[in-house]
Design a protein around this motif. Sequence first.
Motif, PDB file in Angstrom:
ATOM      1  N   THR A  63      15.854  70.496  79.080  1.00  0.00           N
ATOM      2  CA  THR A  63      16.053  69.519  78.815  1.00  0.00           C
ATOM      3  C   THR A  63      17.690  69.246  78.318  1.00  0.00           C
ATOM      4  O   THR A  63      17.858  69.733  76.940  1.00  0.00           O
ATOM      5  CB  THR A  63      14.822  69.141  77.716  1.00  0.00           C
ATOM      6  OG1 THR A  63      15.088  69.793  76.814  1.00  0.00           O
ATOM      7  CG2 THR A  63      13.440  68.730  78.145  1.00  0.00           C
ATOM      8  N   ASP A  64      18.305  67.720  79.137  1.00  0.00           N
ATOM      9  CA  ASP A  64      19.143  68.005  78.211  1.00  0.00           C
ATOM     10  C   ASP A  64      20.277  66.714  76.769  1.00  0.00           C
ATOM     11  O   ASP A  64      20.410  66.822  75.963  1.00  0.00           O
ATOM     12  CB  ASP A  64      20.389  66.975  79.288  1.00  0.00           C
ATOM     13  CG  ASP A  64      22.095  66.100  78.925  1.00  0.00           C
ATOM     14  OD1 ASP A  64      22.317  67.974  78.751  1.00  0.00           O
ATOM     15  OD2 ASP A  64      22.174  65.584  78.886  1.00  0.00           O
ATOM     16  N   THR A  65      17.969  65.580  76.422  1.00  0.00           N
ATOM     17  CA  THR A  65      18.201  65.312  75.348  1.00  0.00           C
ATOM     18  C   THR A  65      16.778  65.475  75.052  1.00  0.00           C
ATOM     19  O   THR A  65      16.040  65.556  76.004  1.00  0.00           O
ATOM     20  CB  THR A  65      18.764  63.943  75.693  1.00  0.00           C
ATOM     21  OG1 THR A  65      19.891  63.359  75.983  1.00  0.00           O
ATOM     22  CG2 THR A  65      18.688  62.796  74.636  1.00  0.00           C
ATOM     23  N   ILE A  66      16.834  65.354  73.698  1.00  0.00           N
ATOM     24  CA  ILE A  66      15.679  65.510  73.058  1.00  0.00           C
ATOM     25  C   ILE A  66      15.731  65.071  71.810  1.00  0.00           C
ATOM     26  O   ILE A  66      16.634  64.807  70.662  1.00  0.00           O
ATOM     27  CB  ILE A  66      15.067  66.844  72.951  1.00  0.00           C
ATOM     28  CG1 ILE A  66      14.369  67.886  73.650  1.00  0.00           C
ATOM     29  CG2 ILE A  66      13.625  66.787  71.925  1.00  0.00           C
ATOM     30  CD1 ILE A  66      14.777  69.184  73.390  1.00  0.00           C
ATOM     31  N   LEU A  67      14.600  63.687  71.658  1.00  0.00           N
ATOM     32  CA  LEU A  67      14.809  62.819  70.543  1.00  0.00           C
ATOM     33  C   LEU A  67      13.852  61.816  70.046  1.00  0.00           C
ATOM     34  O   LEU A  67      12.379  61.972  70.961  1.00  0.00           O
ATOM     35  CB  LEU A  67      15.826  61.031  71.534  1.00  0.00           C
ATOM     36  CG  LEU A  67      17.076  60.950  71.585  1.00  0.00           C
ATOM     37  CD1 LEU A  67      17.465  59.969  71.646  1.00  0.00           C
ATOM     38  CD2 LEU A  67      18.387  61.273  69.919  1.00  0.00           C
ATOM     39  N   ILE A  68      13.308  61.978  68.345  1.00  0.00           N
ATOM     40  CA  ILE A  68      12.374  61.353  68.151  1.00  0.00           C
ATOM     41  C   ILE A  68      12.865  60.194  68.008  1.00  0.00           C
ATOM     42  O   ILE A  68      13.770  59.936  66.857  1.00  0.00           O
ATOM     43  CB  ILE A  68      11.897  62.174  67.332  1.00  0.00           C
ATOM     44  CG1 ILE A  68      11.604  63.636  67.530  1.00  0.00           C
ATOM     45  CG2 ILE A  68      10.672  61.832  65.879  1.00  0.00           C
ATOM     46  CD1 ILE A  68      11.599  65.009  66.301  1.00  0.00           C
ATOM     47  N   VAL A  69      12.201  59.250  68.528  1.00  0.00           N
ATOM     48  CA  VAL A  69      12.213  57.763  68.220  1.00  0.00           C
ATOM     49  C   VAL A  69      11.683  57.449  66.655  1.00  0.00           C
ATOM     50  O   VAL A  69      10.182  57.301  67.089  1.00  0.00           O
ATOM     51  CB  VAL A  69      12.241  56.645  69.319  1.00  0.00           C
ATOM     52  CG1 VAL A  69      12.470  55.412  68.795  1.00  0.00           C
ATOM     53  CG2 VAL A  69      13.373  57.639  70.338  1.00  0.00           C
ATOM     54  N   HIS A  70      12.003  56.632  65.492  1.00  0.00           N
ATOM     55  CA  HIS A  70      10.763  56.949  64.788  1.00  0.00           C
ATOM     56  C   HIS A  70      11.619  54.827  64.085  1.00  0.00           C
ATOM     57  O   HIS A  70      12.639  54.849  64.168  1.00  0.00           O
ATOM     58  CB  HIS A  70      11.709  57.708  62.928  1.00  0.00           C
ATOM     59  CG  HIS A  70      11.213  57.195  62.008  1.00  0.00           C
ATOM     60  ND1 HIS A  70       9.674  57.587  61.895  1.00  0.00           N
ATOM     61  CD2 HIS A  70      11.234  56.798  60.614  1.00  0.00           C
ATOM     62  CE1 HIS A  70       8.767  57.375  60.783  1.00  0.00           C
ATOM     63  NE2 HIS A  70       9.642  56.826  60.080  1.00  0.00           N
ATOM     64  N   VAL A  71      10.311  54.384  64.194  1.00  0.00           N
ATOM     65  CA  VAL A  71      10.400  52.697  64.047  1.00  0.00           C
ATOM     66  C   VAL A  71       9.278  52.889  62.166  1.00  0.00           C
ATOM     67  O   VAL A  71       8.061  52.654  62.723  1.00  0.00           O
ATOM     68  CB  VAL A  71       9.561  52.675  64.602  1.00  0.00           C
ATOM     69  CG1 VAL A  71       9.730  50.467  64.134  1.00  0.00           C
ATOM     70  CG2 VAL A  71       9.972  52.600  66.417  1.00  0.00           C
ATOM     71  N   PRO A  72      10.055  52.603  61.450  1.00  0.00           N
ATOM     72  CA  PRO A  72       9.109  52.319  60.523  1.00  0.00           C
ATOM     73  C   PRO A  72       8.174  51.808  60.787  1.00  0.00           C
ATOM     74  O   PRO A  72       8.340  50.208  60.728  1.00  0.00           O
ATOM     75  CB  PRO A  72       9.993  52.157  58.519  1.00  0.00           C
ATOM     76  CG  PRO A  72      11.625  53.177  59.588  1.00  0.00           C
ATOM     77  CD  PRO A  72      11.199  52.530  61.059  1.00  0.00           C
ATOM     78  N   PRO A  73       6.963  51.057  59.274  1.00  0.00           N
ATOM     79  CA  PRO A  73       6.735  50.237  58.952  1.00  0.00           C
ATOM     80  C   PRO A  73       7.545  48.893  59.118  1.00  0.00           C
ATOM     81  O   PRO A  73       8.230  48.496  58.626  1.00  0.00           O
ATOM     82  CB  PRO A  73       5.703  50.243  57.694  1.00  0.00           C
ATOM     83  CG  PRO A  73       5.469  51.317  57.086  1.00  0.00           C
ATOM     84  CD  PRO A  73       6.957  51.727  58.182  1.00  0.00           C
ATOM     85  N   GLY A  74       7.115  48.039  60.141  1.00  0.00           N
ATOM     86  CA  GLY A  74       7.870  46.411  59.620  1.00  0.00           C
ATOM     87  C   GLY A  74       8.185  46.291  60.782  1.00  0.00           C
ATOM     88  O   GLY A  74       8.257  45.023  61.555  1.00  0.00           O
ATOM     89  N   LEU A  75       8.590  47.373  61.582  1.00  0.00           N
ATOM     90  CA  LEU A  75       8.973  47.613  63.101  1.00  0.00           C
ATOM     91  C   LEU A  75      10.654  46.605  63.024  1.00  0.00           C
ATOM     92  O   LEU A  75      10.114  46.228  64.842  1.00  0.00           O
ATOM     93  CB  LEU A  75       7.900  47.134  64.574  1.00  0.00           C
ATOM     94  CG  LEU A  75       6.617  47.623  63.954  1.00  0.00           C
ATOM     95  CD1 LEU A  75       5.626  47.015  64.755  1.00  0.00           C
ATOM     96  CD2 LEU A  75       6.188  49.273  64.062  1.00  0.00           C
ATOM     97  N   ARG A  76      11.614  46.921  62.725  1.00  0.00           N
ATOM     98  CA  ARG A  76      12.683  45.979  62.402  1.00  0.00           C
ATOM     99  C   ARG A  76      13.341  46.682  62.456  1.00  0.00           C
ATOM    100  O   ARG A  76      14.513  46.348  62.921  1.00  0.00           O
ATOM    101  CB  ARG A  76      12.988  44.924  60.832  1.00  0.00           C
ATOM    102  CG  ARG A  76      12.074  43.622  60.928  1.00  0.00           C
ATOM    103  CD  ARG A  76      11.546  43.310  61.919  1.00  0.00           C
ATOM    104  NE  ARG A  76      10.802  41.953  61.403  1.00  0.00           N
ATOM    105  CZ  ARG A  76      10.094  40.904  62.954  1.00  0.00           C
ATOM    106  NH1 ARG A  76      11.807  40.515  63.900  1.00  0.00           N
ATOM    107  NH2 ARG A  76       9.935  40.260  62.357  1.00  0.00           N
ATOM    108  N   GLU A  77      13.237  48.095  62.157  1.00  0.00           N
ATOM    109  CA  GLU A  77      14.695  49.406  62.585  1.00  0.00           C
ATOM    110  C   GLU A  77      14.274  50.737  62.803  1.00  0.00           C
ATOM    111  O   GLU A  77      13.028  50.626  62.955  1.00  0.00           O
ATOM    112  CB  GLU A  77      14.987  49.602  61.041  1.00  0.00           C
ATOM    113  CG  GLU A  77      13.794  50.160  60.079  1.00  0.00           C
ATOM    114  CD  GLU A  77      14.685  50.763  58.892  1.00  0.00           C
ATOM    115  OE1 GLU A  77      15.630  50.392  58.422  1.00  0.00           O
ATOM    116  OE2 GLU A  77      14.011  51.145  58.014  1.00  0.00           O
TER     117      GLU A  77
END
Length: 312
Positions: A63-77
Amino acid sequence: MLLATVAVVGLRMLTDRYESTMTRAELLDPSARADRTDLDGPLNYLLVGSDRRPGDAGSEQRTDTILIVHVPPGLREGYLVSVPRDLLVTIPPGGGYPGGEDKINTAYEYGGGGRPGAHLLSATLTGLTGIRFDGAALVDFAGLRNVIDLLGGVDMCVRAEVKSIHTDRVFRPGCQRMDGDQALDYVRQRYDLPGGDYDRQTHQQQLLGAMLAQAGETRLRTDPVRLHRLIGAVGGSLTLDTNGVPVEDLLLALHGLATDGLRGVQVPSYPQMIDQVSYVRLDDEGDGLFEAVRGSRMSEWAGAHPRWVTRL
């Protein structure tokens, strides 16, 4: 009401077309899968970028890239948390691997690549962070070349001179438009950079943000042929696990997530040589990061640790 109906119908047509080109698979190990399917947030997705090259067998991939994509409540950021590829972790047994300590980017290979490799990698991450994921995506980064070209290129801001080890290119400081080949060459570099692999992580985060920004600016709705090609290119580069959530519902939930609301995050860590092998070790701030990702305190953590956060 009429406009809203047309928009929903159009989205359904697009997602139907997209789903026909996309590979669906259960990428998450049961231990790493969230036991819910709502989209209220916070949401955590695992994004795995394979460094597959033409002729590679599945079990030879890392794996060249391992990302955790976190979207807080509200889903705006959103926060793109890059996990260092050389991070020393405990990998559980799986795919014929008996288990043991190694670099985290070997977990995908030990699992056999593809779906089983993603299973072992996700189980490793959950064991390390305590995070259970709402979905996952396996990205063929080489396949993103066509996506970038169909978008008309992306705008990337180079902060320090980068010399490619793969070509004779030299990327000079300054903002510039890159085509797919240039962009992928740029984000794969890590040698001779001031921050080494940490800079490479930031460049990959910037690329994803630039692609989202360019997709938002490109008038794809007025060019159905180009849109059709783009959907095919994106679908051909992705294997997706939405945890049972329809793609249409996921796109509707995240439609308010703007590129200026994205932040890149590096996992607090430090390099260490062990038996003449270079590793990365998690430091104490890393545990606080993972606790914030598991809950709803990511904004507070980012504000208190600006060293590890980059505005994309």
